[in-house]
Motif scaffolding. Sequence first.
Motif, PDB file in Angstrom:
ATOM      1  N   ASP A  40      43.813  73.906 -13.996  1.00 55.80           N
ATOM      2  CA  ASP A  40      44.288  73.166 -14.372  1.00 55.80           C
ATOM      3  C   ASP A  40      45.377  73.659 -15.290  1.00 55.80           C
ATOM      4  O   ASP A  40      45.552  74.882 -16.249  1.00 55.80           O
ATOM      5  N   SER A  41      46.455  72.554 -15.841  1.00 54.31           N
ATOM      6  CA  SER A  41      47.354  72.972 -17.038  1.00 54.31           C
ATOM      7  C   SER A  41      46.939  73.336 -18.764  1.00 54.31           C
ATOM      8  O   SER A  41      47.452  74.369 -19.251  1.00 54.31           O
ATOM      9  N   ILE A  42      45.601  72.453 -18.716  1.00 53.74           N
ATOM     10  CA  ILE A  42      44.824  72.912 -19.962  1.00 53.74           C
ATOM     11  C   ILE A  42      43.415  73.609 -19.634  1.00 53.74           C
ATOM     12  O   ILE A  42      43.582  74.662 -20.864  1.00 53.74           O
ATOM     13  N   ILE A  58      17.135  75.075  -9.654  1.00 51.71           N
ATOM     14  CA  ILE A  58      18.160  76.206  -9.772  1.00 51.71           C
ATOM     15  C   ILE A  58      17.438  77.306 -10.888  1.00 51.71           C
ATOM     16  O   ILE A  58      16.521  77.166 -11.533  1.00 51.71           O
ATOM     17  N   ARG A  59      17.319  78.838 -10.490  1.00 52.54           N
ATOM     18  CA  ARG A  59      16.717  79.318 -11.039  1.00 52.54           C
ATOM     19  C   ARG A  59      18.231  79.641 -12.558  1.00 52.54           C
ATOM     20  O   ARG A  59      17.531  79.998 -13.400  1.00 52.54           O
ATOM     21  N   SER A  60      18.589  79.987 -12.492  1.00 46.22           N
ATOM     22  CA  SER A  60      20.058  79.906 -13.367  1.00 46.22           C
ATOM     23  C   SER A  60      21.321  79.273 -13.624  1.00 46.22           C
ATOM     24  O   SER A  60      22.369  79.103 -12.329  1.00 46.22           O
ATOM     25  N   ILE A  61      22.421  79.451 -14.774  1.00 44.81           N
ATOM     26  CA  ILE A  61      23.903  78.801 -14.648  1.00 44.81           C
ATOM     27  C   ILE A  61      24.094  79.504 -15.645  1.00 44.81           C
ATOM     28  O   ILE A  61      23.409  79.565 -17.452  1.00 44.81           O
ATOM     29  N   ARG A  62      25.645  79.797 -15.562  1.00 43.50           N
ATOM     30  CA  ARG A  62      26.273  80.398 -16.767  1.00 43.50           C
ATOM     31  C   ARG A  62      27.562  79.644 -16.625  1.00 43.50           C
ATOM     32  O   ARG A  62      28.018  79.527 -15.370  1.00 43.50           O
ATOM     33  N   CYS A  63      28.363  79.029 -18.027  1.00 47.40           N
ATOM     34  CA  CYS A  63      29.517  78.640 -17.670  1.00 47.40           C
ATOM     35  C   CYS A  63      30.318  79.143 -18.778  1.00 47.40           C
ATOM     36  O   CYS A  63      30.190  79.713 -19.510  1.00 47.40           O
ATOM     37  N   ASP A  64      31.428  79.333 -18.187  1.00 47.09           N
ATOM     38  CA  ASP A  64      32.827  80.068 -18.831  1.00 47.09           C
ATOM     39  C   ASP A  64      33.799  78.749 -19.229  1.00 47.09           C
ATOM     40  O   ASP A  64      34.324  78.466 -17.752  1.00 47.09           O
ATOM     41  N   MET A  65      34.032  79.026 -19.825  1.00 46.78           N
ATOM     42  CA  MET A  65      35.326  78.112 -20.694  1.00 46.78           C
ATOM     43  C   MET A  65      36.245  79.099 -20.724  1.00 46.78           C
ATOM     44  O   MET A  65      36.987  78.804 -22.275  1.00 46.78           O
ATOM     45  N   VAL A  66      37.142  79.526 -20.353  1.00 47.11           N
ATOM     46  CA  VAL A  66      38.260  80.128 -20.234  1.00 47.11           C
ATOM     47  C   VAL A  66      39.338  79.659 -21.089  1.00 47.11           C
ATOM     48  O   VAL A  66      39.837  80.389 -22.076  1.00 47.11           O
ATOM     49  N   SER A  67      39.980  78.690 -20.830  1.00 50.16           N
ATOM     50  CA  SER A  67      40.900  78.170 -20.955  1.00 50.16           C
ATOM     51  C   SER A  67      40.498  76.182 -21.860  1.00 50.16           C
ATOM     52  O   SER A  67      40.066  75.333 -20.389  1.00 50.16           O
TER      53      SER A  67
END
Length: 190
Positions: A40-42, A58-67
């Motif tokens: 979204d815009s933010i 669930i074997r693996s989880i990865r979160c990426d917070m680009v913006s």
Amino acid sequence: MNDLDATPAIKEPICSRHKRTDIFLLPSGKQLRVVAEMKDSIHHLCIEMVVNHPSLRIRSIRCDMVSVPDPICRQARHCFAELIGRRVLPGLLGKNKQNPSTGCTHLSNLFHDACYNLIIAQGHIVKKQLDDLFPGITEAQILKFFLKFRPELRNSCVRYADNSPMMDVVRKSPFPQHADRLVALAPHLG
């Protein structure tokens, strides 16, 4: 006429959010890879997960917070670590013992979408497998299998409500001939 009919054409949205979830069956045929993204815009957030198929553990989880609106938000990218090893089932996020103040509402929302779409994708895979195993299988028989392996789907919507016309057809439908060994697996898939 209601308010929606009388609304003049709006030229520019105040807020626009885009979500996408892609799910891939990995070459082994025993795992699924989920890639979910929200912009979204933010925010620009991504979640990647690998889960076992058919158990959805669930074997693996990865979160990426680009913006994100504030750099501190990135501290939430490990908020799902406790979910590794758990199955994707209703209430999964509620079982996460993580303190809500260390998570991110937007990541949680995206994770929920990813899990919801994961169940839909698994349904497509299982339907194809059942079509291959039992030529001529009916929709009601396929649904009977789904409900045997995923009983939490019962009463989850109007179509799957115990008193719906479809569920009446499902109750009256037998499993396909020679399906007993497959049906017997249902209680052992945890």
